[in-house]
Design a protein around this motif. Structure first.
Motif, PDB file in Angstrom:
ATOM      1  N   LYS A  32      35.672  12.886  59.785  1.00 23.36           N
ATOM      2  CA  LYS A  32      35.690  12.943  61.253  1.00 23.36           C
ATOM      3  C   LYS A  32      36.585  11.867  61.830  1.00 23.36           C
ATOM      4  O   LYS A  32      37.339  12.090  62.770  1.00 23.36           O
ATOM      5  N   LYS A  36      39.887  12.562  64.018  1.00 22.98           N
ATOM      6  CA  LYS A  36      40.101  11.991  65.344  1.00 22.98           C
ATOM      7  C   LYS A  36      41.390  11.181  65.383  1.00 22.98           C
ATOM      8  O   LYS A  36      42.152  11.221  66.354  1.00 22.98           O
ATOM      9  N   LEU A  39      44.283  13.617  65.358  1.00 21.75           N
ATOM     10  CA  LEU A  39      44.399  14.273  66.666  1.00 21.75           C
ATOM     11  C   LEU A  39      45.000  13.327  67.690  1.00 21.75           C
ATOM     12  O   LEU A  39      45.839  13.714  68.505  1.00 21.75           O
ATOM     13  N   SER A  40      44.591  12.075  67.636  1.00 24.87           N
ATOM     14  CA  SER A  40      45.141  11.081  68.560  1.00 24.87           C
ATOM     15  C   SER A  40      46.638  10.902  68.340  1.00 24.87           C
ATOM     16  O   SER A  40      47.415  10.784  69.295  1.00 24.87           O
TER      17      SER A  40
END
Length: 430
Positions: A32, A36, A39-40
């Protein structure tokens, strides 16, 4: 013993399972976090690229011409498209001050020619333009005001011209435009449909300094450079050049029938109108014409031509009058030959008013027009046009205008002779 052993084994399995769940949970949390983080990074890169491209577009916009909206049609077109069409093309963009840096060489230094086409005048208009480009070497800029249903016809016809002639022409097509208000339809239908458009051209083509306006029933038989040269003959007050309506007072329509003021003793004809638009815009032109229409609307017969006569009656110092051979009409030969310049050197501009290019009232005008219609771009001017025209005019020698055939072909002959002389000089290294 068995029961405690059972509980012991169960506890071990339970602990093993809890341990496995802890490991799985830790792995999930790590994924996760990685997701994240990824994605950032993607979002950050996307935002960076967006602003980078936006800045690049802004920079390009500053370097590229602006897109402007046509006042008359609402059509949008960039100044760059005007440049791209320097060697040919149409442009309905309204003339604006901020377009000036992008105007073509033809626009800045060429000859500007304008006409207004309504009804069934599109075909003779194209023949008019054809006659202009046949004898003129200077780049031409056509300003064509036309009804919507005629505009595609002009585009198709001019775009189909051979490159040798097409590349000498830049053309622009505009919607008709009359003063806004209750009298808009009155202006449009004054005398002939759309004829009064010429009165408002100075306020429409605000970037054009000078212009030759002609009726659609015109044929040029001499290079346009020669009529354009009259602009240099204007004194400091003159802003328009026109030819007389008649050559003598006794036969003048204005001196016999006019119920309104007119220029001089014979009045002037508006069919071939050389205009210094810059000076016109600085004069009381537009407001005066509107006022004269209010004052004399019930007394004028020839519409916009009468209004021009009224204007130059009150402002005679603003008019340059050139000779009749620059606007040669059937009136000059229908009874007897009365245009001295035409008698001597032939006509320079033929004006077939009263539809004589299409009917049998003055066959000499009609056969001249038909010869231009049949002539193919690139065909030999001497043998395909001049010889043919002389033969056709010979068939009209029993008619009044046919008795002076040289008026119709003399300037074409002079032009061909000048081309032959130039070619001979080139051959001998002159």
């Amino acid at each position: 013993m068995i029961l405690p052993l059972f509980f012991k084994q169960t506890t071990i399995r339970y602990r093993d399972k809890s341990f496995s769940n802890d490991i799985l949970y830790q792995i999930q949390m790590k994924w996760k976090m990685l997701f994240k983080l990824g994605l950032s990074v993607v979002v950050f890169v996307a935002v960076y690229l967006f602003f980078a491209l936006q800045n690049q577009n802004d920079s390009n916009t500053q370097m590229m011409p602006k897109v402007m909206q046509d006042h008359q049609t609402g059509q949008q077109e960039s100044d760059q498209s005007h440049i791209d069409k320097e060697r040919g093309g149409h442009d309905q963009t309204a003339n604006k001050v901020d377009e000036k840096p992008f105007r073509s060489e033809a626009w800045r230094n060429g000859i500007h020619l304008s006409l207004v086409a309504c009804g069934d005048r599109e075909k003779e208009s194209v023949i008019l333009l054809k006659s202009a480009v046949l004898f003129t070497k200077t780049p031409l800029v056509f300003h064509i005001f036309a009804e919507l249903q005629l505009q595609d016809y002009f585009k198709r016809q001019i775009d189909f011209w051979p490159d040798e002639f097409r590349t000498r022409v830049e053309y622009h097509i505009y919607n008709l435009s009359f003063p806004v208000g209750d009298k808009s339809n009155e202006w449009k239908n004054l005398f002939k449909p759309c004829a009064s458009q010429r009165l408002f051209i100075p306020s429409l083509l605000t970037e054009v300094d000078a212009l030759l306006y002609v009726d659609t029933d015109i044929l040029f038989v001499r290079p346009l450079e020669d009529i354009w040269a009259f602009l240099r003959k204007f004194n400091t007050t003159q802003l328009v050049a026109l030819a007389p309506e008649h050559e003598d007072k006794q036969s003048s329509w204005y001196s016999r029938f006019a119920r309104h003021p007119y220029y001089g003793e014979q009045g002037v004809n508006s069919g071939v109108m050389l205009m210094n638009l810059t000076r016109i815009r600085q004069s009381p032109w537009l407001e005066s014409l509107k006022q004269y229409y209010k004052d004399y609307k019930l007394k004028i017969t020839w519409g916009d031509q009468d209004l021009l006569n009224i204007y130059f009656h009150y402002y005679p110092e603003q008019l340059y009058v050139y000779p009749c051979e620059w606007n040669y009409r059937p009136d000059h030969c229908m009874y007897m030959s009365v245009c001295k310049g035409g008698d001597k050197n032939g006509a320079n501009v033929l004006h077939g008013n009263r539809r004589v290019m299409h009917n049998d009232k003055q066959p000499a005008f009609k056969v001249t027009y038909d010869t231009f219609v049949r002539h193919q771009f690139g065909a030999d001017l001497k043998y395909d046009m001049l010889v043919t025209l002389k033969k056709e005019l010979d068939k009209t020698k029993h008619t009044s205008c046919g008795k002076v055939p040289h008026i119709f072909y003399k300037q074409i002959e002079n032009y061909i002779d000048s081309l032959d002389m130039y070619k001979n000089n080139e051959s001998y290294g002159g």
